[in-house]
Write a protein that holds these residues in place. Structure first.
Motif, PDB file in Angstrom:
ATOM      1  N   UNK A 148      19.599  22.837 -19.176  1.00 38.07           N
ATOM      2  CA  UNK A 148      19.313  23.716 -20.240  1.00 38.07           C
ATOM      3  C   UNK A 148      19.822  25.305 -19.563  1.00 38.07           C
ATOM      4  N   UNK A 149      19.565  25.347 -18.493  1.00 40.94           N
ATOM      5  CA  UNK A 149      20.143  26.642 -17.694  1.00 40.94           C
ATOM      6  C   UNK A 149      21.800  26.955 -17.421  1.00 40.94           C
ATOM      7  N   UNK A 150      22.275  25.633 -17.274  1.00 45.06           N
ATOM      8  CA  UNK A 150      23.680  25.811 -17.219  1.00 45.06           C
ATOM      9  C   UNK A 150      24.439  25.834 -18.633  1.00 45.06           C
ATOM     10  N   UNK A 151      23.709  25.271 -19.540  1.00 43.25           N
ATOM     11  CA  UNK A 151      24.163  25.148 -20.745  1.00 43.25           C
ATOM     12  C   UNK A 151      24.990  23.619 -21.031  1.00 43.25           C
ATOM     13  N   UNK A 152      24.584  22.967 -22.159  1.00 46.82           N
ATOM     14  CA  UNK A 152      25.190  21.817 -22.552  1.00 46.82           C
ATOM     15  C   UNK A 152      25.643  21.768 -24.027  1.00 46.82           C
ATOM     16  N   UNK A 237      28.421  19.278 -20.143  1.00 47.89           N
ATOM     17  CA  UNK A 237      27.893  20.544 -19.620  1.00 47.89           C
ATOM     18  C   UNK A 237      29.093  21.801 -19.491  1.00 47.89           C
ATOM     19  N   UNK A 238      28.432  22.928 -19.182  1.00 41.57           N
ATOM     20  CA  UNK A 238      29.411  24.169 -19.154  1.00 41.57           C
ATOM     21  C   UNK A 238      30.163  24.092 -17.867  1.00 41.57           C
ATOM     22  N   UNK A 244      28.495  23.312  -9.898  1.00 43.74           N
ATOM     23  CA  UNK A 244      27.333  23.184  -8.938  1.00 43.74           C
ATOM     24  C   UNK A 244      27.035  21.731  -9.103  1.00 43.74           C
ATOM     25  N   UNK A 245      27.112  20.954 -10.205  1.00 40.16           N
ATOM     26  CA  UNK A 245      26.589  19.632 -10.316  1.00 40.16           C
ATOM     27  C   UNK A 245      27.718  18.888  -9.207  1.00 40.16           C
TER      28      UNK A 245
END
Length: 298
Positions: A148-152, A237-238, A244-245
């Motif tokens: 949710x924070x990173x964006x999907x 995801x973004x 970071x992943x």
């Protein structure tokens, strides 16, 4: 006492910097707002974990602390921290802010409390399905908050995020087998132990033999499959989240590879990556993120 929003963010960032280790530097690969949100998420998860794992407190005292934390979270979410003098932890104002900003379902933060509560007493898991449920509560929900924070852009990210958390948590379980048994915790499913004629007493005795190596090889291979399956999350995801992943995959995957290199002897030493390597991974994530940002800005 209540903390202002800016003070709350500052508190969370300080806590993350002091205790998150090299993951803190991986957060720097994100935009400023996302970086701050990750610090808040880490601060919340770390605080809940510490409440449940405080070594100097009895289980009933830790249970009472977690119950009080759950009640405070419920009140804060209900009153939205607008009631003057409402008692809450310094992380809560910033937590409320990121929940609203990134539309993170509130239940995730309660699920984590439930997961930590399950560790208050000695635990065993009969089946892998039961262990998977535990891993969801302590790791899967963290992955869901992160996306949710990173964006999907695809709802398939949810299942992939849960599986990613499972891969990371299984890595922790395999690495910490010797330490967890001292706390009365046997996370490896009893059905798996039975399959290889190994027992919790064998873990307690640190019996390193062919039975144990076969058991660990089985668990490592299964965990590798979770890593491979969850890599599809990168497609959902973004770009900032991808950086970071990938760093987290390299760190946790590196620990799993180290367990293999040690021929699964987690009794003799703790598997891990040297600090310089984790810093290098974090630095590469930051550089890649900045490079991608500069290209997209052209």
């Amino acid at each position: 006492m209540t903390a202002s929003l800016s003070d709350s963010y500052a508190y969370c960032q300080h806590l993350a910097k002091q205790t998150a280790g090299n993951f803190y530097y991986s957060f720097l690969a994100l935009r400023r707002e996302q970086f701050q949100a990750m610090c808040v998420l880490y601060a919340y998860m770390r605080t809940v974990d510490d409440l449940g794992d405080h070594p100097q407190r009895l289980p009933e005292e830790r249970a009472a602390s977690l119950k009080q934390w759950r009640c405070e979270l419920e009140r804060v979410l209900t009153y939205q921290a607008h009631s003057e003098g409402l008692p809450f932890d310094p992380c809560f104002p910033a937590l409320l802010d990121i929940i609203r900003r990134y539309e993170i379902p509130q239940r995730y933060f309660f699920d984590v409390i439930t997961g930590v509560e399950s560790d208050l007493e000695p635990v065993t898991y009969e089946t892998f399905d039961a262990l998977t449920d535990y891993c969801y509560h302590v790791a899967g929900v963290v992955g869901l908050c992160c996306i949710h924070i990173w964006g999907f852009h695809d709802e398939r990210a949810f299942d992939a995020g849960i599986e990613c958390g499972l891969a990371f948590q299984m890595t922790n379980i395999l690495r910490d087998l010797s330490e967890d048994i001292e706390l009365g915790r046997v996370y490896l499913p009893l059905e798996d132990l039975d399959r290889f004629d190994y027992t919790p007493d064998d873990i307690q005795a640190r019996n390193y033999d062919q039975r144990f190596r076969s058991l660990m090889q089985f668990e490592v291979q299964r965990t590798k499959e979770f890593y491979q399956n969850s890599e599809r999350l990168l497609d959902f995801i973004s770009p900032a989240g991808q950086g970071i992943l990938k760093a987290m995959y390299r760190i946790y995957g590196g620990i799993l590879s180290e367990i293999e290199r040690m021929e699964y002897d987690v009794y003799s030493s703790r598997a891990g990556l040297p600090k310089w390597r984790k810093l290098l991974i974090a630095g590469e994530a930051i550089v890649a993120s900045r490079w991608n940002s500069s290209r997209s800005a052209r």
